[in-house]
Design a protein around this motif. Structure first.
Motif, PDB file in Angstrom:
ATOM      1  N   HIS A  32       0.726  -1.286   0.110  1.00  0.00           N
ATOM      2  CA  HIS A  32       0.076  -0.023   0.203  1.00  0.00           C
ATOM      3  C   HIS A  32       0.828   1.142   0.116  1.00  0.00           C
ATOM      4  O   HIS A  32       0.770   2.115  -0.779  1.00  0.00           O
ATOM      5  N   LYS A  33       2.002   1.249   0.837  1.00  0.00           N
ATOM      6  CA  LYS A  33       2.627   2.436   0.901  1.00  0.00           C
ATOM      7  C   LYS A  33       3.465   2.657  -0.530  1.00  0.00           C
ATOM      8  O   LYS A  33       3.754   3.694  -0.963  1.00  0.00           O
ATOM      9  N   ILE A  84       2.593   1.746  -3.434  1.00  0.00           N
ATOM     10  CA  ILE A  84       1.471   2.570  -4.153  1.00  0.00           C
ATOM     11  C   ILE A  84       1.516   4.178  -4.200  1.00  0.00           C
ATOM     12  O   ILE A  84       1.532   4.926  -5.081  1.00  0.00           O
ATOM     13  N   ASP A  85       1.471   4.375  -2.792  1.00  0.00           N
ATOM     14  CA  ASP A  85       1.678   6.146  -2.635  1.00  0.00           C
ATOM     15  C   ASP A  85       2.725   6.568  -3.104  1.00  0.00           C
ATOM     16  O   ASP A  85       2.855   7.802  -3.629  1.00  0.00           O
ATOM     17  N   LEU A  86       3.994   5.854  -2.819  1.00  0.00           N
ATOM     18  CA  LEU A  86       5.216   6.377  -3.231  1.00  0.00           C
ATOM     19  C   LEU A  86       5.680   6.405  -4.919  1.00  0.00           C
ATOM     20  O   LEU A  86       6.618   6.886  -5.001  1.00  0.00           O
ATOM     21  N   GLU A 136       6.503   6.386  -8.459  1.00  0.00           N
ATOM     22  CA  GLU A 136       6.299   7.719  -9.671  1.00  0.00           C
ATOM     23  C   GLU A 136       5.872   7.197 -10.817  1.00  0.00           C
ATOM     24  O   GLU A 136       5.976   5.939 -10.947  1.00  0.00           O
ATOM     25  N   MET A 157      -6.624  -2.509  -5.384  1.00  0.00           N
ATOM     26  CA  MET A 157      -5.143  -2.186  -5.051  1.00  0.00           C
ATOM     27  C   MET A 157      -4.797  -1.984  -6.807  1.00  0.00           C
ATOM     28  O   MET A 157      -3.913  -1.190  -7.048  1.00  0.00           O
ATOM     29  N   LEU A 201      -6.310   1.365  -8.032  1.00  0.00           N
ATOM     30  CA  LEU A 201      -5.427   2.423  -7.294  1.00  0.00           C
ATOM     31  C   LEU A 201      -4.289   2.742  -8.059  1.00  0.00           C
ATOM     32  O   LEU A 201      -3.779   3.752  -8.392  1.00  0.00           O
ATOM     33  N   ALA A 202      -3.472   1.553  -8.299  1.00  0.00           N
ATOM     34  CA  ALA A 202      -2.279   1.504  -8.935  1.00  0.00           C
ATOM     35  C   ALA A 202      -2.208   2.264 -10.435  1.00  0.00           C
ATOM     36  O   ALA A 202      -1.612   3.179 -10.774  1.00  0.00           O
ATOM     37  N   ASN A 230      -2.945   5.754 -10.290  1.00  0.00           N
ATOM     38  CA  ASN A 230      -1.640   6.560 -10.041  1.00  0.00           C
ATOM     39  C   ASN A 230      -0.745   6.452 -10.973  1.00  0.00           C
ATOM     40  O   ASN A 230       0.647   6.991 -10.782  1.00  0.00           O
TER      41      ASN A 230
END
Length: 224
Positions: free
Chosen positions: A70-71, A73-75, A77, A99, A102-103, A106
């Motif tokens: 999860h982290k 995905i947030d990080l 680029e 997930m 979400l990925a 992003n």
């Protein structure tokens, strides 16, 4: 000090220009120029099909736990490939439809997971690249530990943060950061040679004498 529970900073990654050059190069050709001893044959495409390539954002996690994924995905680029070392354990899924959606939102390029996924039908129906070792209906835990941007092992294939990941229907391969440009050039030449061979086969001009020459050199008997 939290041993095995840390987020490191990625210090380098392969350039978008080099990633783009690999887009039309078959993974099998890349494997050929890497002496056919690298990569993993265990992970298979779980999506509808298509190429995956980009710099590795690596995650090492406790099998069955996806807190650090999860982290990641947030990080991540845009264009990163999230590479997850989940120990190859297939009891609990590491990601599912939520997930992966979400990925994709992003702008992550895709996932490579040495572990299981779930919501396989939804992922298989989509084009977002997901390569994994299997499928499990049991969901993941979110307790850690794990690490981000460390060296990981995916079915025995070592991946460093920022290395190039390439994958297609034939499997997944990591090209070490320092070797990417040289391997790209060799693979382009390999692909050109194979395309010439295919043209000769279709034209009926392929020279097959090498088969008998190899058999004779290796001591095969030609009996009447």
């Amino acid at each position: 000090m939290a041993i095995g529970f840390a987020i490191h900073k990625r210090k380098r990654k392969v350039s978008p220009e080099l990633v783009a050059r690999f887009r039309h190069l078959p993974v099998a050709n890349v494997s050929d120029v890497m002496s056919r001893i690298s990569g993993t044959n265990r992970l298979r495409p779980m999506h509808a099909g298509g190429w995956l390539g980009g710099p590795a954002l690596t995650v090492k996690t406790r099998p069955g736990d996806n807190l650090m994924v999860h982290k990641a995905i947030d990080l991540a680029e845009p264009g990163d490939v999230i590479v997850v070392d989940a120990g190859g354990v297939l009891v609990n899924a590491i990601i599912g439809e939520i997930m992966s959606t979400l990925a994709e939102k992003n702008c992550v390029a895709g996932f490579v997971i040495d572990g299981a996924i779930r919501d396989a039908g939804a992922i298989r129906a989509g084009s977002f690249p997901v390569f994994a070792a299997g499928v499990a209906h049991r969901g993941p835990y979110k307790d850690g530990p794990g690490e981000i941007n460390c060296a990981v092992s995916v079915d025995g294939m070592i991946v460093e943060p920022g290395d190039l990941i390439v994958a297609d229907g034939d499997g997944v391969l990591c090209v070490p950061y320092d070797d990417v440009a040289a391997i790209c050039k060799l693979t382009e030449a390999k692909k050109a040679t194979e395309e010439k061979s295919i043209q000769q086969i279709r034209a009926g001009t392929s020279d097959r004498r090498w088969v008998d020459e190899a058999l004779k050199r290796l001591g095969c008997e030609f009996k009447e």
